[in-house]
Design a protein around this motif. Sequence first.
Motif, mmCIF file in Angstrom:
data_model
loop_
_atom_site.group_PDB
_atom_site.id
_atom_site.type_symbol
_atom_site.label_atom_id
_atom_site.label_comp_id
_atom_site.label_asym_id
_atom_site.label_seq_id
_atom_site.Cartn_x
_atom_site.Cartn_y
_atom_site.Cartn_z
ATOM 1 N N GLY A 1 7.229 52.000 -10.039
ATOM 2 C CA GLY A 1 6.983 51.859 -8.612
ATOM 3 C C GLY A 1 5.511 51.819 -8.256
ATOM 4 N N ILE A 2 4.643 52.220 -9.185
ATOM 5 C CA ILE A 2 3.211 52.218 -8.887
ATOM 6 C C ILE A 2 2.509 50.979 -9.453
ATOM 7 N N GLN A 3 3.265 50.037 -10.012
ATOM 8 C CA GLN A 3 2.689 48.828 -10.578
ATOM 9 C C GLN A 3 1.965 48.052 -9.480
ATOM 10 N N SER A 4 1.024 47.221 -9.908
ATOM 11 C CA SER A 4 0.183 46.523 -8.938
ATOM 12 C C SER A 4 0.932 45.475 -8.124
ATOM 13 N N ASN A 5 2.040 44.966 -8.640
ATOM 14 C CA ASN A 5 2.813 44.004 -7.846
ATOM 15 C C ASN A 5 4.300 44.348 -7.895
ATOM 16 N N LEU A 6 5.000 43.883 -6.905
ATOM 17 C CA LEU A 6 6.419 44.207 -6.747
ATOM 18 C C LEU A 6 7.266 43.690 -7.902
ATOM 19 N N THR A 7 6.976 42.511 -8.374
ATOM 20 C CA THR A 7 7.761 41.935 -9.472
ATOM 21 C C THR A 7 7.769 42.874 -10.677
ATOM 22 N N ASN A 8 6.602 43.342 -11.072
ATOM 23 C CA ASN A 8 6.525 44.252 -12.220
ATOM 24 C C ASN A 8 7.208 45.578 -11.928
ATOM 25 N N ALA A 9 7.113 46.059 -10.700
ATOM 26 C CA ALA A 9 7.769 47.306 -10.333
ATOM 27 C C ALA A 9 9.296 47.166 -10.450
ATOM 28 N N VAL A 10 9.839 46.050 -9.975
ATOM 29 C CA VAL A 10 11.288 45.838 -10.054
ATOM 30 C C VAL A 10 11.716 45.670 -11.514
ATOM 31 N N LYS A 11 10.929 44.976 -12.314
ATOM 32 C CA LYS A 11 11.257 44.833 -13.736
ATOM 33 C C LYS A 11 11.294 46.195 -14.425
ATOM 34 N N GLU B 1 12.318 55.465 -4.384
ATOM 35 C CA GLU B 1 11.554 55.834 -3.188
ATOM 36 C C GLU B 1 10.209 55.119 -3.156
ATOM 37 N N ARG B 2 9.535 55.053 -4.293
ATOM 38 C CA ARG B 2 8.235 54.379 -4.348
ATOM 39 C C ARG B 2 8.369 52.900 -3.979
ATOM 40 N N ILE B 3 9.360 52.247 -4.558
ATOM 41 C CA ILE B 3 9.509 50.811 -4.290
ATOM 42 C C ILE B 3 9.952 50.588 -2.849
ATOM 43 N N TYR B 4 10.799 51.456 -2.342
ATOM 44 C CA TYR B 4 11.282 51.297 -0.964
ATOM 45 C C TYR B 4 10.148 51.407 0.057
ATOM 46 N N THR B 5 9.134 52.193 -0.255
ATOM 47 C CA THR B 5 8.032 52.393 0.696
ATOM 48 C C THR B 5 6.874 51.420 0.491
ATOM 49 N N ARG B 6 6.986 50.529 -0.483
ATOM 50 C CA ARG B 6 5.924 49.526 -0.700
ATOM 51 C C ARG B 6 5.863 48.588 0.491
ATOM 52 N N GLU B 7 4.698 48.053 0.713
ATOM 53 C CA GLU B 7 4.526 47.117 1.821
ATOM 54 C C GLU B 7 4.386 45.677 1.351
ATOM 55 N N ASP B 8 4.472 45.461 0.045
ATOM 56 C CA ASP B 8 4.328 44.106 -0.492
ATOM 57 C C ASP B 8 5.662 43.500 -0.906
ATOM 58 N N GLY B 9 6.750 44.052 -0.379
ATOM 59 C CA GLY B 9 8.082 43.634 -0.802
ATOM 60 C C GLY B 9 8.568 42.350 -0.179
ATOM 61 N N TRP B 10 9.477 41.710 -0.884
ATOM 62 C CA TRP B 10 10.191 40.581 -0.323
ATOM 63 C C TRP B 10 11.176 41.140 0.689
ATOM 64 N N LYS B 11 11.493 40.385 1.690
ATOM 65 C CA LYS B 11 12.421 40.876 2.721
ATOM 66 C C LYS B 11 13.771 41.272 2.121
ATOM 67 N N ASP B 12 14.246 40.502 1.135
ATOM 68 C CA ASP B 12 15.566 40.785 0.569
ATOM 69 C C ASP B 12 15.575 41.949 -0.427
ATOM 70 N N VAL B 13 14.407 42.452 -0.807
ATOM 71 C CA VAL B 13 14.376 43.561 -1.761
ATOM 72 C C VAL B 13 14.763 44.882 -1.106
#
Length: 158
Positions: free
Chosen positions: A6-16, A114-126
């Motif tokens: 969840g702390i990765q620099s971009n959302l794609t890597n965080a989801v992976k 929780e970390r990914i849910y609070t990110r602000e760089d997410g895709w709308k569908d994530v």
Amino acid sequence: MTTLVGIQSNLTNAVKELIELEYEAVESYETAVSKLTHNNECKMHLISFLEDHKRHISELSALLKQHNEEPPKEASKSKQWIKSGKVTVANIIGDEFIIAAMKGNEFDTNVAYERIYTREDGWKDVYEVIRRGLEDEKRHKKWLEERPQIFHVHISVG
């Protein structure tokens, strides 16, 4: 051990990495279910949680594919043995310790969601997928935390 998911620099890597964490959770639950010996109620709950984690992998993988990203197909080999290893070691001591090991695993998945849910760089569908996963993870953690901790120590005086 607290996860770094969840702390990765971009959302794609965080989801992976979240998918890899989910694969680790699946392996831990499969190990726990196979090792529980005395409590069928606990086993049935763990099987239900296992199915939730499998669904999370499917939903998160579909989400990545929608964004032209290839999802991981398994847990990171370097971390895989840690999660299921805790459950296997706990088996030596008993069912209560297996449940305690699963609590630690669920702590990590809760933190990651929780970390990914609070990110602000997410895709709308994530956010909907992550929100549903987070609700499941909170439910798992709550149920595990409500299990009584009954540790029996037998001391022989002779």
